[in-house]
Design a protein around this motif. Structure first.
Motif, PDB file in Angstrom:
ATOM      1  N   PRO A 125       0.783  -1.241   0.000  1.00 16.68           N
ATOM      2  CA  PRO A 125       0.000   0.000   0.000  1.00 16.68           C
ATOM      3  C   PRO A 125       0.819   1.297   0.000  1.00 16.68           C
ATOM      4  CG  PRO A 125      -0.723  -1.466   1.780  1.00 16.68           C
ATOM      5  CD  PRO A 125       0.456  -2.097   1.131  1.00 16.68           C
ATOM      6  N   GLN A 126       1.907   1.360   0.741  1.00 15.63           N
ATOM      7  CA  GLN A 126       2.675   2.607   0.793  1.00 15.63           C
ATOM      8  C   GLN A 126       3.328   2.908  -0.555  1.00 15.63           C
ATOM      9  OE1 GLN A 126       3.023   0.153   3.089  1.00 15.63           O
ATOM     10  NE2 GLN A 126       2.149   1.099   4.918  1.00 15.63           N
ATOM     11  N   LEU A 127       3.833   1.884  -1.208  1.00 10.81           N
ATOM     12  CA  LEU A 127       4.439   2.094  -2.527  1.00 10.81           C
ATOM     13  C   LEU A 127       3.382   2.459  -3.560  1.00 10.81           C
ATOM     14  CD1 LEU A 127       7.077  -0.786  -2.597  1.00 10.81           C
ATOM     15  CD2 LEU A 127       7.476   1.646  -2.231  1.00 10.81           C
ATOM     16  N   ARG A 128       2.207   1.830  -3.462  1.00  9.19           N
ATOM     17  CA  ARG A 128       1.106   2.160  -4.377  1.00  9.19           C
ATOM     18  C   ARG A 128       0.680   3.612  -4.200  1.00  9.19           C
ATOM     19  NH1 ARG A 128      -3.195  -0.893  -2.572  1.00  9.19           N
ATOM     20  NH2 ARG A 128      -3.973   0.941  -1.514  1.00  9.19           N
TER      21      ARG A 128
ATOM     22  N   ALA B 113       8.128  -2.702  -7.561  1.00  7.77           N
ATOM     23  CA  ALA B 113       8.478  -3.085  -6.191  1.00  7.77           C
ATOM     24  C   ALA B 113       7.238  -3.435  -5.378  1.00  7.77           C
ATOM     25  CB  ALA B 113       9.256  -1.954  -5.514  1.00  7.77           C
ATOM     26  N   ALA B 114       6.172  -2.643  -5.576  1.00  6.03           N
ATOM     27  CA  ALA B 114       4.931  -2.897  -4.834  1.00  6.03           C
ATOM     28  C   ALA B 114       4.340  -4.264  -5.197  1.00  6.03           C
ATOM     29  CB  ALA B 114       3.918  -1.788  -5.122  1.00  6.03           C
ATOM     30  N   LEU B 115       4.445  -4.638  -6.466  1.00  6.28           N
ATOM     31  CA  LEU B 115       3.939  -5.950  -6.893  1.00  6.28           C
ATOM     32  C   LEU B 115       4.807  -7.084  -6.350  1.00  6.28           C
ATOM     33  CD1 LEU B 115       2.982  -5.248 -10.617  1.00  6.28           C
ATOM     34  CD2 LEU B 115       1.435  -5.911  -8.759  1.00  6.28           C
ATOM     35  N   LEU B 116       6.105  -6.894  -6.367  1.00  5.27           N
ATOM     36  CA  LEU B 116       7.011  -7.944  -5.929  1.00  5.27           C
ATOM     37  C   LEU B 116       7.006  -8.125  -4.404  1.00  5.27           C
ATOM     38  CD1 LEU B 116      10.036  -7.293  -8.297  1.00  5.27           C
ATOM     39  CD2 LEU B 116       8.281  -9.070  -8.500  1.00  5.27           C
ATOM     40  N   LEU B 117       6.694  -7.075  -3.659  1.00  2.00           N
ATOM     41  CA  LEU B 117       6.727  -7.136  -2.191  1.00  2.00           C
ATOM     42  C   LEU B 117       5.384  -7.449  -1.558  1.00  2.00           C
ATOM     43  CD1 LEU B 117       9.048  -4.078  -1.499  1.00  2.00           C
ATOM     44  CD2 LEU B 117       9.646  -6.509  -1.402  1.00  2.00           C
ATOM     45  N   ARG B 118       4.364  -7.718  -2.349  1.00  3.65           N
ATOM     46  CA  ARG B 118       3.040  -7.954  -1.767  1.00  3.65           C
ATOM     47  C   ARG B 118       2.965  -9.241  -0.996  1.00  3.65           C
ATOM     48  NH1 ARG B 118      -0.805  -9.639  -6.786  1.00  3.65           N
ATOM     49  NH2 ARG B 118       0.752 -10.809  -7.848  1.00  3.65           N
TER      50      ARG B 118
END
Length: 120
Positions: free
Chosen positions: A55-58, A115-120
């Protein structure tokens, strides 16, 4: 006729260029406006749809897209007026001043979303 056109500081000086060049300049302005709308829409959609990602990266990516979308019409206006004046005085046209920040901002947004997709 030039005194009735807006803005006067653009149309009130120099000689009238070939209408095709003025119309091309207006089409470029409108293309920048479409780009701004797309950037803002993507930023809003990123938060409205809230895809399953960090969420924070999104949120950071969405805010960056919206900020770029807000800066783009300002740059479009100044580029349009600068180019119109240059054509009226027979001077060369310059590159838009927001090209590098827009390219860098878009690349950063892409990296944030990856990064947001890879860290979910």
């Amino acid at each position: 006729m030039a005194s009735r056109r807006f803005p006067r500081w653009v149309f009130g000086e120099g000689s009238e260029p070939d209408p095709r060049f003025t119309l091309a300049n207006e089409r470029t302005f409108l293309a920048w406006i479409r780009t701004a709308l797309a950037l803002i829409a993507c930023g809003v959609a990123l938060e409205a749809v809230a895809p399953p990602m960090q969420p924070q990266l999104r949120l950071t990516a969405a805010v960056l897209l919206i900020v770029l979308g807000l800066l783009t019409p300002v740059q479009a206006w100044f580029a349009w007026s600068r180019d119109e004046r240059a054509m009226r005085h027979g001077r060369p046209l310059t590159a838009p001043s927001l090209m590098v920040p827009l390219a860098v901002g878009t690349a950063i947004t892409g990296a944030l979303l990856l990064a947001a997709l890879l860290l979910r």
